[in-house]
Structure formats: C-alpha cells, structure tokens
Write a protein that holds these residues in place. Structure first.
Motif, mmCIF file in Angstrom:
data_model
loop_
_atom_site.group_PDB
_atom_site.id
_atom_site.type_symbol
_atom_site.label_atom_id
_atom_site.label_comp_id
_atom_site.label_asym_id
_atom_site.label_seq_id
_atom_site.Cartn_x
_atom_site.Cartn_y
_atom_site.Cartn_z
ATOM 1 N N ARG A 147 15.001 -31.222 -0.227
ATOM 2 C CA ARG A 147 15.461 -32.427 0.466
ATOM 3 C C ARG A 147 15.417 -33.631 -0.475
ATOM 4 N NH1 ARG A 147 18.714 -35.578 2.710
ATOM 5 N NH2 ARG A 147 17.848 -37.239 3.983
ATOM 6 N N ASP A 200 18.971 -40.981 9.500
ATOM 7 C CA ASP A 200 19.353 -41.507 10.813
ATOM 8 C C ASP A 200 19.591 -43.016 10.666
ATOM 9 O OD1 ASP A 200 19.073 -39.040 11.979
ATOM 10 O OD2 ASP A 200 17.022 -39.383 12.645
ATOM 11 N N GLY A 260 22.605 -37.708 -3.245
ATOM 12 C CA GLY A 260 23.404 -38.417 -2.253
ATOM 13 C C GLY A 260 23.409 -39.917 -2.480
ATOM 14 N N LYS A 264 19.458 -35.272 6.762
ATOM 15 C CA LYS A 264 20.286 -36.471 6.769
ATOM 16 C C LYS A 264 19.435 -37.687 7.115
ATOM 17 C CE LYS A 264 21.712 -35.967 11.626
ATOM 18 N NZ LYS A 264 21.128 -37.238 12.112
ATOM 19 N N ASN A 292 14.808 -41.928 6.860
ATOM 20 C CA ASN A 292 14.990 -40.651 6.184
ATOM 21 C C ASN A 292 13.849 -39.723 6.581
ATOM 22 O OD1 ASN A 292 15.674 -38.573 4.368
ATOM 23 N ND2 ASN A 292 14.374 -39.470 2.764
#
Length: 324
Positions: free
Chosen positions: A123, A240, A130, A238, A232
């Motif tokens: 993650r 929020d 990302g 992902k 996070n």
C-alpha cells in the motif's frame, strides 16, 4: 471569544481535546502533571512505524540510520521537492525504511507486530507512485510532509513551538496546533491527507480533525482558494476524499465552529480546577497509557483487570509495582 479556562490550557491539539473528553484523570496526568505513562501500545508503535515509511517514501533523501537506531526523532525538512522514485527503487527503499524504523527504540516492533506492519508495504508503494503521478499531472513541484503548524486566537499563523533555555517547547501563544501528515497545493487548493493505520472508519469520524486542518491550511497559505482533505486508510487501496471547501465557506462555518468546539470544554476544566479528577472508566481503559502498575489510576487498573477487552502489549504486568 474563547473562555479563560480554555486560554489558560494553551496550546490545544485535536488529541488533547479528545483526551479531555475521554477521561479527566488521564488529561490531568498528561497535560498538567506532565507524566508520560507507559510505553506506547502495539497499535501506536505499528502506526508510528508505518507513518515513517509513508513519509520517507515521499522524500528524496534517506533518514540518518545512526540517529534513528539511537532513538532520536527524525527532524527532516517539512517542504520537499516531489520525488521521482521508480517501482524498482521503491522495492528496495520501502523495505529498508520499514526495517529501520521497526528496529528503532522508539518503536521496537515484536515479531508479530513486524509481520502485521510489513503487510502494509504494498500500500505504501502504490500510494507513493500514485502521489508522484498526481503531482506530475497537476503540475505540483513540492510536497509538505509532517508539517507542524499552529494558529492563534484570531486564526493567524503562530509558531508551532518556541525556544526556552535552549530547548524547544510548545508555544503558549498558539491556541491550537497540529501536524499535517502530507499535503500539496494544486489547482488553487491546499490538499491535505492524513494517514490512518487502525481499523477504517467513515470520514465523519474525523470531521473535527479535518476542520482543524482547514484552518491550519488557510493560515499557512493565505493565497489558496480552498482546502480539500482526505483520509488514507493504509489498509484500503484508496484515499477517502471530502469535497473541496472554498475559503469563504471555511471562514463562515469552520472558524465559528472552533470557538464552540473549545468553549464547550469550559465546564470540564472548571471541574478539574475545583479538584475533580475522577477517572472515566470503560473500554478505553485498555488503551490508556496511565493504566499500569504505578498506581496512577487504580480505577482504570481495576477496570482492565475485571473486564479485559484486548491485549495490553505495552504493559509488563497488571499488578501494582513492588513497594507501591
């Protein structure tokens, strides 16, 4: 605007407010008696380790290994250029960072904690990649990491801490302060992301914390048009996101909220000033730093002993110490 009792306890933070709401005894032990309590529990040590991995994954430099293993707290720059780590580089960088911070005396993860926390490395990799991609797409050149900030009674920017007798101490002129895990400016908005390593919760559970971040962001960067906050959850794939809040809306709604939020503490602080420091016992005693064998909170110790609700990995035994 703010009650005298509230001003006397400056500087506040979100965690300080939460602790007063949870238990007057724990609040007094930590913020009035200046006691540290027991070693941080398992969840806190895992959280600190994972936070450090996410932070240094987004930096270009590596931490000083000797300082970290010596128990020192990292003191890296809060504003950094956007990195350009490749997947291959992160496959080496992130496990190294994790192992380093897991072995730090400040965290000292057990074998079980080490395995649990290491599962979060994929993650961390996806998050770093990302954010690098988002920065490139939005023209972002700087990241803000572990950004310490504070505001005063007029919502103006204040120093987070000050020097006194050669030591950095909290700035008592600051009304409230906090640390923003990660942020950047894009499209006229200050984007704030807070990492959470515990069980995922709905965004509404973090509303107070995120409102504070909005006020910090406007004070720190008066040029921005608004603020967007996200959580996070590192156990989810992902971030929020909350909807962006424009500056005028924050000034109209969030600034008055802070007065109500802090002034509601007035009655609790008056009770403490009158000598009422009773412990508020319940399930949260299992995670309290002051429920140990030192006799600081016998009511909490009795609660934990009678109704154990989870492992207290930070405590060696749930018995009074010798001679107590």
């Amino acid at each position: 605007m703010f009650a005298d009792t509230v001003l006397a306890e400056r500087p506040w933070s979100n965690s300080k407010v939460e602790l007063l709401d949870k238990c007057p005894r724990a609040y007094c032990l930590k913020y009035r008696d200046r006691l540290k309590g027991a070693q941080a529990g398992s969840a806190a040590r895992i959280g600190t380790t994972v936070h450090a991995v996410f932070e240094y994954g987004l930096r270009t430099e590596l931490p000083n290994e000797e300082l970290i293993l010596g128990g020192a707290e990292p003191n890296a720059p809060m504003v950094v250029p956007v990195p350009c780590h490749t997947e291959a580089e992160l496959d080496e960088r992130l496990p190294y960072l994790f192992d380093l911070f897991a072995r730090s005396p400040r965290n000292a993860l057990s074998p079980d904690e080490y395995r649990e926390a290491s599962d979060l490395l994929p993650r961390a990799k996806s998050f770093v990649l990302g954010m690098q991609g988002l920065a490139e797409a939005r023209g972002v050149t700087e990241f803000f990491l572990e950004h310490r900030t504070a505001i005063g009674v007029n919502y103006e920017l204040q120093p987070f801490d000050v020097e006194k007798d050669g030591v950095r101490v909290p700035n008592n002129e600051a009304l409230i302060r906090g640390v923003i895990d990660f942020g950047f400016i894009a499209g006229g908005n200050y984007v704030v992301i807070d990492h959470k390593t515990g069980k995922p919760k709905d965004l509404a559970n973090y509303a107070d914390q995120l409102r504070l971040y909005m006020l910090f962001a406007l004070a720190e960067h008066p040029e921005v048009e608004g603020v967007q906050c996200g959580i996070n959850h590192v156990r989810r794939p992902k971030v929020d996101w909350m909807a962006p809040r424009p500056r005028h809306e924050i000034e109209r709604e969030v600034m008055p909220w802070l007065g109500h939020h802090l002034n509601r503490l007035d009655i609790k602080l008056k009770m403490i000033n009158e000598g009422e420091r009773r412990a508020k016992t319940g399930p949260l005693c299992n995670w309290c730093d002051f429920v140990d064998g030192a006799g600081l909170c016998p009511e909490g110790l009795a609660e934990v002993t009678a109704k154990p609700r989870g492992p207290r990995l930070s405590l060696p035994v749930l018995q009074p110490s010798a001679g107590a």
